[in-house]
Design a protein around this motif. Structure first.
Motif, short mmCIF file in Angstrom:
data_model
loop_
_atom_site.label_atom_id
_atom_site.label_comp_id
_atom_site.label_asym_id
_atom_site.label_seq_id
_atom_site.Cartn_x
_atom_site.Cartn_y
_atom_site.Cartn_z
N UNK A 59 0.84 -1.19 0.00
CA UNK A 59 0.00 0.00 0.00
C UNK A 59 0.88 1.25 0.00
N UNK A 60 0.47 2.26 -0.74
CA UNK A 60 1.14 3.55 -0.68
C UNK A 60 0.68 4.21 0.61
N UNK A 61 1.63 4.50 1.48
CA UNK A 61 1.30 5.06 2.79
C UNK A 61 1.26 6.58 2.71
N UNK A 62 0.54 7.18 3.61
CA UNK A 62 0.35 8.63 3.63
C UNK A 62 1.69 9.36 3.64
N UNK A 63 2.64 8.90 4.41
CA UNK A 63 3.93 9.56 4.52
C UNK A 63 4.90 9.26 3.39
N UNK A 64 4.49 8.46 2.40
CA UNK A 64 5.38 8.10 1.30
C UNK A 64 5.51 9.20 0.25
N UNK B 113 -2.77 -0.14 -4.39
CA UNK B 113 -1.53 -0.75 -3.95
C UNK B 113 -0.59 -1.00 -5.12
N UNK B 114 0.71 -0.92 -4.83
CA UNK B 114 1.72 -1.19 -5.85
C UNK B 114 2.18 -2.63 -5.72
N UNK B 115 2.67 -3.14 -6.82
CA UNK B 115 3.17 -4.51 -6.86
C UNK B 115 4.65 -4.46 -7.22
N UNK B 116 5.46 -5.27 -6.56
CA UNK B 116 6.88 -5.35 -6.88
C UNK B 116 7.19 -6.80 -7.22
N UNK B 117 7.50 -7.04 -8.50
CA UNK B 117 7.90 -8.38 -8.94
C UNK B 117 9.41 -8.50 -8.81
N UNK B 118 9.86 -9.65 -8.31
CA UNK B 118 11.27 -9.90 -8.10
C UNK B 118 11.70 -11.10 -8.93
N UNK B 119 12.78 -10.93 -9.70
CA UNK B 119 13.37 -12.04 -10.44
C UNK B 119 14.87 -12.01 -10.22
N UNK C 293 5.04 -1.85 -10.24
CA UNK C 293 3.89 -1.48 -11.06
C UNK C 293 2.79 -0.89 -10.17
N UNK C 294 2.02 0.02 -10.76
CA UNK C 294 0.91 0.60 -10.01
C UNK C 294 -0.32 -0.31 -10.08
#
Length: 131
Positions: A2-7, A64-70, A86-87
């Motif tokens: 989640x994108x937090x308020x303080x981000x 929420x953002x997604x972070x894919x890891x490879x 990604x958004x």
């Protein structure tokens, strides 16, 4: 994540340092959770190098953002992980590569990857230029 308020900054854009934090959280989750599912466990690691491309701004409404890891490469004592942020609409907003080095905490120097670490990482290996 989640994108937090303080981000975000006063313009409503997520601060660039938060991109790196999102990547770090995703990487930690990957190393602690995903590798465990294939019977491996990462030992101590340090980030040697990180390069990030900020492609599009994230805003308060992007999450929420997604972070894919490879995994891009596995060496003797190091490996490279790619993070793609990604958004909520699936738009790629950032990409970063981190080189991590297996670390011997007692000797305070690099160490070879164990066979289990190598096998776990190689399961997620994607050739450079793909993904």
């Amino acid at each position: 994540m989640q994108v937090r308020w303080g981000d975000s900054d006063r313009l409503g854009h997520v601060n660039n340092t938060r991109f790196v934090e999102y990547m770090q959280e995703a990487r930690a989750h990957f190393l602690l959770t995903e590798l465990r599912t294939v019977g491996s466990r990462a030992g101590a690691m340090v980030v040697r190098r990180m390069e990030v491309d900020f492609l599009r701004p994230l805003t308060d409404d992007s999450g929420p953002v997604k972070v894919d890891v490879t995994v891009l490469a596995v060496g003797t004592s190091s490996y490279t992980i790619r993070h793609v942020v990604t958004d909520r609409h699936g738009v790629v907003c950032g990409m970063g590569d981190a080189v991590l080095v297996a670390f011997d905490v007692k000797k305070e120097r690099s160490r070879p990857l164990s066979n289990a670490e190598r096998a776990g990482l190689e399961r997620y290996l994607v050739p450079v230029g793909v993904g």
